[in-house]
Structures are given as structure tokens and as C-alpha cells.
Write a protein that holds these residues in place. Structure first.
Motif, PDB file in Angstrom:
ATOM      1  N   UNK A 196       0.847  -1.190   0.000  1.00  0.00           N
ATOM      2  CA  UNK A 196       0.000   0.000   0.000  1.00  0.00           C
ATOM      3  C   UNK A 196       0.885   1.244   0.000  1.00  0.00           C
ATOM      4  N   UNK A 197       0.352   2.343  -0.507  1.00  0.00           N
ATOM      5  CA  UNK A 197       1.105   3.590  -0.585  1.00  0.00           C
ATOM      6  C   UNK A 197       1.278   4.189   0.808  1.00  0.00           C
ATOM      7  N   UNK A 198       2.520   4.324   1.226  1.00  0.00           N
ATOM      8  CA  UNK A 198       2.885   4.998   2.473  1.00  0.00           C
ATOM      9  C   UNK A 198       3.906   6.056   2.086  1.00  0.00           C
ATOM     10  N   UNK A 199       3.500   7.336   2.030  1.00  0.00           N
ATOM     11  CA  UNK A 199       4.444   8.365   1.599  1.00  0.00           C
ATOM     12  C   UNK A 199       5.617   8.481   2.571  1.00  0.00           C
ATOM     13  N   UNK A 200       6.824   8.375   2.021  1.00  0.00           N
ATOM     14  CA  UNK A 200       8.014   8.378   2.880  1.00  0.00           C
ATOM     15  C   UNK A 200       9.263   8.651   2.054  1.00  0.00           C
ATOM     16  N   UNK A 201      10.335   8.971   2.765  1.00  0.00           N
ATOM     17  CA  UNK A 201      11.658   9.094   2.172  1.00  0.00           C
ATOM     18  C   UNK A 201      12.567   8.164   2.960  1.00  0.00           C
ATOM     19  N   UNK A 202      13.023   7.093   2.324  1.00  0.00           N
ATOM     20  CA  UNK A 202      13.869   6.112   3.006  1.00  0.00           C
ATOM     21  C   UNK A 202      15.199   6.740   3.410  1.00  0.00           C
ATOM     22  N   UNK A 203      15.631   6.440   4.645  1.00  0.00           N
ATOM     23  CA  UNK A 203      16.948   6.897   5.110  1.00  0.00           C
ATOM     24  C   UNK A 203      17.826   5.729   5.537  1.00  0.00           C
ATOM     25  N   UNK A 204      17.233   4.555   5.714  1.00  0.00           N
ATOM     26  CA  UNK A 204      18.000   3.362   6.068  1.00  0.00           C
ATOM     27  C   UNK A 204      17.330   2.127   5.510  1.00  0.00           C
ATOM     28  N   UNK A 205      18.125   1.247   4.886  1.00  0.00           N
ATOM     29  CA  UNK A 205      17.585   0.018   4.306  1.00  0.00           C
ATOM     30  C   UNK A 205      18.580  -1.110   4.482  1.00  0.00           C
TER      31      UNK A 205
END
Length: 170
Positions: A111-120
Motif C-alpha cells: 500500500x502507498x505509504x508516503x516516505x523518504x527512506x533513510x536506512x535500508x
């Protein structure tokens, strides 16, 4: 051609995200901080013109809008991703919905969760450590979204802009 559609935030927001990404995100060098509107999908070269026409229509019918982020969050236990949570916003949800309805290719896995990844791709222990520290941070990032970008993936795995679509030109 492997494509994706994203929003690149302002330099201020990108600098903030990159201060964490360079330590915790192995994709740091492949793509700048972004909000994914349409995850990776494939279109044959001959379909590119029709795709850009559709994207122009969507960009023209949506006006610029504000986004805000005030905290870090995580997708754990689904996966060990830490991100800047983008607060819920009708305009952003509507834009993403229109893109997915119009480009009905490779339905999104999540599902769409607006975010900006900073750690993966963090180990469980590293995720717990880093997230435990980051979620105590207080900040208020606000930004105006006035465009989105169609990206394509290069052979080395990095992403680059194919075309930029400005919102609300009608």
C-alpha cells in the motif's frame, strides 16, 4: 525500459535525509532522496510517447501542494527500512492514485505509504539501534511539491530523470 515515478524534495529536505542515508542506505549513490509515487515498472520503448502524454495530463490536472515530515518511522516487521514519514495529505494521495490508475502496470506490492527512506537492508540489531536513536529526534520539514519525475534505470543500477512534469499548468 525500467521506469519509476518519484517526487524529489527540496535541497533542504534532501540534505537532511542524506545526512542519514550516507550511513544507513546502500542505495545512497543510486538515487537521491525521493518519495516513490509509482515503483519500478517496465514499458517498451514504443510505449514511452503514450506514457508521457498520460503523465502530462495528470500533471496538468493537479495543483502544487505542501508536504510535511516531523518524525522517523519504520516498516519493521515487514522489512528493516527506516524512513522520514510524510504526513497524510489528500493531494499527494490523489496524485499517487491517479498515477496508479492511469499506469495500470505491475501493481504495487505494498500500500502507498508516503516516505523518504533513510536506512535500508539493516540487520535486526542494527535496525533496532538506529531506529531507537532516530525516533527521538524532533524536526519539522515542510516542502512544496510542484513537480514529479519519470525516471529510468541505467545499467549500473542507478536512476536518472527521463522527464519532469510540473503540476498545475492548466
Amino acid at each position: 525500459m525500467k521506469l519509476g515515478i518519484v517526487i524529489f524534495p527540496s535541497k533542504k529536505v534532501q540534505d537532511f535525509a542524506n545526512s542519514y542515508r550516507k550511513r544507513y542506505d546502500p542505495n545512497y549513490s543510486l538515487i537521491p532522496p525521493h518519495i516513490t509515487l509509482k515503483p519500478a515498472f517496465t514499458v517498451p520503448d514504443e510505449g514511452m510517447e503514450q506514457l508521457t502524454i498520460k503523465l502530462n495530463e495528470i500533471s496538468n490536472s493537479n495543483k502544487p501542494f505542501q508536504i510535511q515530515s516531523t518524525k522517523f518511522s519504520s516498516f519493521k516487521p515487514v522489512n528493516n527500512v527506516i524512513y522520514l514519514k510524510i504526513d497524510s495529505c489528500d493531494e499527494l494521495s490523489e496524485l499517487q492514485k491517479k498515477l496508479n490508475e492511469t499506469i495500470d502496470i505491475d501493481n504495487p506490492e505494498y500500500a502507498f505509504v508516503p516516505h523518504i527512506s533513510v536506512g535500508q537492508k539493516l540487520s535486526d540489531d542494527e535496525h533496532s539501534d538506529v531506529y531507537g536513536t532516530l525516533r527521538m529526534n524532533q524536526f519539522n520539514l515542510e516542502d512544496t511539491v510542484d513537480r514529479f519525475h519519470l525516471l529510468y534505470q541505467l545499467e549500473n543500477g542507478s536512476w536518472t530523470v527521463y522527464e519532469t512534469f510540473r503540476l498545475g499548468r492548466e
